[in-house]
Design a protein around this motif. Structure first.
Motif, PDB file in Angstrom:
ATOM      1  N   GLU A  97       0.832  -1.208   0.000  1.00 48.90           N
ATOM      2  CA  GLU A  97       0.000   0.000   0.000  1.00 48.90           C
ATOM      3  C   GLU A  97       0.863   1.253   0.000  1.00 48.90           C
ATOM      4  OE1 GLU A  97      -2.863  -0.052   3.115  1.00 48.90           O
ATOM      5  OE2 GLU A  97      -3.830  -1.901   2.424  1.00 48.90           O
ATOM      6  N   THR A  98       1.914   1.258   0.827  1.00 53.48           N
ATOM      7  CA  THR A  98       2.827   2.406   0.873  1.00 53.48           C
ATOM      8  C   THR A  98       4.259   1.914   1.011  1.00 53.48           C
ATOM      9  OG1 THR A  98       2.723   2.634   3.299  1.00 53.48           O
ATOM     10  CG2 THR A  98       1.083   3.857   1.999  1.00 53.48           C
ATOM     11  N   VAL A  99       5.174   2.675   0.401  1.00 51.96           N
ATOM     12  CA  VAL A  99       6.618   2.445   0.564  1.00 51.96           C
ATOM     13  C   VAL A  99       7.249   3.802   0.834  1.00 51.96           C
ATOM     14  CG1 VAL A  99       8.744   1.601  -0.471  1.00 51.96           C
ATOM     15  CG2 VAL A  99       6.565   0.485  -1.030  1.00 51.96           C
ATOM     16  N   SER A 100       7.816   3.973   2.020  1.00 55.31           N
ATOM     17  CA  SER A 100       8.412   5.252   2.415  1.00 55.31           C
ATOM     18  C   SER A 100       9.909   5.082   2.632  1.00 55.31           C
ATOM     19  CB  SER A 100       7.759   5.776   3.711  1.00 55.31           C
ATOM     20  OG  SER A 100       6.351   5.859   3.570  1.00 55.31           O
ATOM     21  N   VAL A 101      10.628   6.203   2.586  1.00 56.50           N
ATOM     22  CA  VAL A 101      12.083   6.181   2.751  1.00 56.50           C
ATOM     23  C   VAL A 101      12.500   7.180   3.816  1.00 56.50           C
ATOM     24  CG1 VAL A 101      14.320   6.531   1.636  1.00 56.50           C
ATOM     25  CG2 VAL A 101      12.425   5.530   0.337  1.00 56.50           C
ATOM     26  N   LEU A 102      13.286   6.713   4.780  1.00 56.69           N
ATOM     27  CA  LEU A 102      13.911   7.588   5.780  1.00 56.69           C
ATOM     28  C   LEU A 102      15.391   7.649   5.434  1.00 56.69           C
ATOM     29  CD1 LEU A 102      13.636   9.255   8.366  1.00 56.69           C
ATOM     30  CD2 LEU A 102      14.057   7.167   9.669  1.00 56.69           C
ATOM     31  N   GLU A 103      15.804   8.764   4.832  1.00 57.82           N
ATOM     32  CA  GLU A 103      17.155   8.852   4.285  1.00 57.82           C
ATOM     33  C   GLU A 103      18.222   9.109   5.342  1.00 57.82           C
ATOM     34  OE1 GLU A 103      17.337  11.564   1.009  1.00 57.82           O
ATOM     35  OE2 GLU A 103      15.318  11.079   0.336  1.00 57.82           O
ATOM     36  N   ARG A 104      17.905   9.880   6.364  1.00 60.59           N
ATOM     37  CA  ARG A 104      18.917  10.213   7.374  1.00 60.59           C
ATOM     38  C   ARG A 104      19.141   9.004   8.295  1.00 60.59           C
ATOM     39  NH1 ARG A 104      16.003  10.808  11.920  1.00 60.59           N
ATOM     40  NH2 ARG A 104      13.806  11.430  11.738  1.00 60.59           N
ATOM     41  N   PRO A 105      20.394   8.763   8.713  1.00 60.97           N
ATOM     42  CA  PRO A 105      20.649   7.649   9.628  1.00 60.97           C
ATOM     43  C   PRO A 105      19.906   7.839  10.948  1.00 60.97           C
ATOM     44  CG  PRO A 105      22.687   8.431   8.638  1.00 60.97           C
ATOM     45  CD  PRO A 105      21.632   9.438   8.288  1.00 60.97           C
ATOM     46  N   ILE A 106      19.381   6.753  11.498  1.00 56.44           N
ATOM     47  CA  ILE A 106      18.633   6.858  12.748  1.00 56.44           C
ATOM     48  C   ILE A 106      19.554   6.825  13.962  1.00 56.44           C
ATOM     49  CG2 ILE A 106      16.524   5.904  11.782  1.00 56.44           C
ATOM     50  CD1 ILE A 106      17.263   3.218  12.939  1.00 56.44           C
ATOM     51  N   ASN A 107      20.822   6.484  13.763  1.00 53.56           N
ATOM     52  CA  ASN A 107      21.810   6.563  14.838  1.00 53.56           C
ATOM     53  C   ASN A 107      22.864   7.600  14.478  1.00 53.56           C
ATOM     54  OD1 ASN A 107      21.256   4.511  16.968  1.00 53.56           O
ATOM     55  ND2 ASN A 107      21.235   3.156  15.194  1.00 53.56           N
ATOM     56  N   LYS A 108      23.272   8.388  15.441  1.00 50.05           N
ATOM     57  CA  LYS A 108      24.254   9.450  15.214  1.00 50.05           C
ATOM     58  C   LYS A 108      25.668   8.952  15.510  1.00 50.05           C
ATOM     59  CE  LYS A 108      20.803  12.222  14.455  1.00 50.05           C
ATOM     60  NZ  LYS A 108      20.487  12.679  13.096  1.00 50.05           N
ATOM     61  N   ASN A 109      26.652   9.653  14.923  1.00 50.88           N
ATOM     62  CA  ASN A 109      28.065   9.369  15.179  1.00 50.88           C
ATOM     63  C   ASN A 109      28.420   7.900  14.932  1.00 50.88           C
ATOM     64  OD1 ASN A 109      28.448  12.080  16.058  1.00 50.88           O
ATOM     65  ND2 ASN A 109      27.611  11.510  18.055  1.00 50.88           N
ATOM     66  N   LEU A 110      27.967   7.400  13.811  1.00 49.15           N
ATOM     67  CA  LEU A 110      28.215   6.003  13.491  1.00 49.15           C
ATOM     68  C   LEU A 110      29.658   5.779  13.062  1.00 49.15           C
ATOM     69  CD1 LEU A 110      25.019   5.088  11.425  1.00 49.15           C
ATOM     70  CD2 LEU A 110      25.499   4.514  13.791  1.00 49.15           C
ATOM     71  N   SER A 111      30.213   4.651  13.457  1.00 49.10           N
ATOM     72  CA  SER A 111      31.529   4.240  12.994  1.00 49.10           C
ATOM     73  C   SER A 111      31.350   3.295  11.818  1.00 49.10           C
ATOM     74  CB  SER A 111      32.303   3.532  14.111  1.00 49.10           C
ATOM     75  OG  SER A 111      33.447   2.880  13.593  1.00 49.10           O
ATOM     76  N   PHE A 112      32.085   3.546  10.735  1.00 47.49           N
ATOM     77  CA  PHE A 112      31.985   2.697   9.565  1.00 47.49           C
ATOM     78  C   PHE A 112      32.437   1.273   9.875  1.00 47.49           C
ATOM     79  CE2 PHE A 112      33.762   0.861   5.651  1.00 47.49           C
ATOM     80  CZ  PHE A 112      32.663   0.951   4.817  1.00 47.49           C
ATOM     81  N   TYR A 113      33.304   1.123  10.863  1.00 49.39           N
ATOM     82  CA  TYR A 113      33.890  -0.176  11.170  1.00 49.39           C
ATOM     83  C   TYR A 113      33.091  -0.970  12.205  1.00 49.39           C
ATOM     84  CZ  TYR A 113      37.744   1.998   8.723  1.00 49.39           C
ATOM     85  OH  TYR A 113      38.507   2.651   7.783  1.00 49.39           O
ATOM     86  N   GLN A 114      32.034  -0.386  12.725  1.00 44.14           N
ATOM     87  CA  GLN A 114      31.219  -1.092  13.705  1.00 44.14           C
ATOM     88  C   GLN A 114      29.743  -0.838  13.416  1.00 44.14           C
ATOM     89  OE1 GLN A 114      32.084  -0.115  17.772  1.00 44.14           O
ATOM     90  NE2 GLN A 114      30.710  -1.671  18.603  1.00 44.14           N
ATOM     91  N   ARG A 115      29.021  -1.875  13.145  1.00 51.33           N
ATOM     92  CA  ARG A 115      27.618  -1.737  12.790  1.00 51.33           C
ATOM     93  C   ARG A 115      26.775  -1.407  14.022  1.00 51.33           C
ATOM     94  NH1 ARG A 115      23.791  -6.457  10.153  1.00 51.33           N
ATOM     95  NH2 ARG A 115      21.959  -5.145   9.745  1.00 51.33           N
TER      96      ARG A 115
END
Length: 330
Positions: A97-115
């Motif tokens: 029925e709907t497909v939405s996109v949340l583009e901004r990351p939901i967690n701040k200060n993310l490390s690329f090396y740690q999920r």
């Protein structure tokens, strides 16, 4: 028949092969989605929870097999390209029925090396805010490439190879599913006339690849059309002939009745033909499990004929059984 079951579009080709008793048929069928995590979802939210890749990580430049440096590439927009492409493909499927996109990351200060793993509070909040019953979360997007230039017998050659690795989590109702998806692309061009060969700009190539990969990932949630070959059998048995005639007109229930009636004959070959034909009709009717059972029965009947023809048809039916198991994950 549900929207996720096999749908017959057309009986495209009917041609006699080899023996007069065997017919080759070709159907367009709807293959179930490879990824069933969103099978019951109606309102889907695509979420970016990936960290930005370091600018110089994974972009080496080689000349004559020697590393001369690394490109500096800002791929902050890569997740957005991927998620928007996914959204478009999912919307075009008309399954949701709907497909939405949340583009901004939901967690701040993310490390690329740690999920980073979203908290349950975050998940519940997103579902309420966007009225979603399923979340598809991009946890990591890593893009790597290798740019090369060589001078050989083909002249001046440039090569660009790219690879993307993604990690995902799907939240639907109270269930959580994790999966990985990776893909690669390659470009090359050689010039022997002294002009400079062309390969795409690396950043542009990787952003385009993100959109391409997003489309591929979305398609794993969506049934796909595929043309398949099927084999039917005929002889002078009136019920067998009636069943084939009903099938040509897509009268599946009538075809089932005729092929079932044909199985009452004392002729063992006709009975095997009728069972094999019934398997195909049941598949077209959207009952792959029952189709497999009939195809397995046909294997046994053909073997009992104790003839070269029977053995060959038993092999053909076993191939069909295996294909049903693969397509429908039986």
């Amino acid at each position: 028949m549900t929207k996720r079951q096999l749908i017959l579009i057309a009986l495209l080709v009917v041609s006699v092969l080899g023996f007069a008793q065997q017919l080759h048929t070709r159907f367009d069928i709807r293959i179930p989605a490879k990824n069933t995590y969103l099978e019951q979802a109606q309102n889907v939210l695509l979420v970016n929870n990936s960290a930005i890749q370091p600018l110089t990580l994974g972009h080496p430049v080689f000349v004559e097999d020697k590393l001369i440096g690394n490109d500096t590439i800002n791929l902050a927009d890569a997740p957005r390209h991927m998620l928007l492409s996914m959204a478009q493909t999912l919307e075009e499927s008309e399954l949701f029925e709907t497909v939405s996109v949340l583009e901004r990351p939901i967690n701040k200060n993310l490390s690329f090396y740690q999920r980073a793993v979203p908290t349950q509070t975050q998940l519940d909040s997103l579902m309420r805010e966007y009225d979603a019953d399923a979340l598809v979360i991009l946890g990591r997007l890593a893009s790597f490439n290798k740019k090369e230039q060589l001078y050989d017998n083909d002249g001046n050659c440039k090569y660009l190879s790219a690879f993307q690795n993604t990690q995902w989590t799907v939240y639907h109702k109270v269930q959580t599913h994790n999966f990985l998806f990776a893909d690669s692309l390659y470009w090359e061009e050689c010039k022997a006339d002294g002009t400079e060969p062309y390969i795409p700009d690396v950043k542009t190539a990787l952003l385009d690849m993100s959109a391409y990969t997003g489309d591929l990932i979305a398609k794993t949630f969506v049934p796909q059309w595929e043309t398949v070959d099927r084999y039917l059998y005929e002889n002078d048995n009136k019920d067998l002939q009636a069943g084939l005639n009903h099938l040509k007109h897509y009268s599946l229930e009538e075809a089932i009745e005729s092929f079932t009636a044909a199985q009452t004959t004392k002729n063992k070959l006709t009975k095997a033909y009728a069972v094999a034909n019934l398997a195909v009709v049941l598949e077209l009717k959207g009952e792959p499990k029952q189709a497999r059972e009939q195809a397995e029965k046909a294997v046994s009947l053909f073997i009992k004929l104790k003839s070269a023809w029977g053995r060959q048809q038993a092999i053909n039916q076993q191939v069909y059984v295996n294909e049903l198991k693969t397509i429908y994950r039986l």
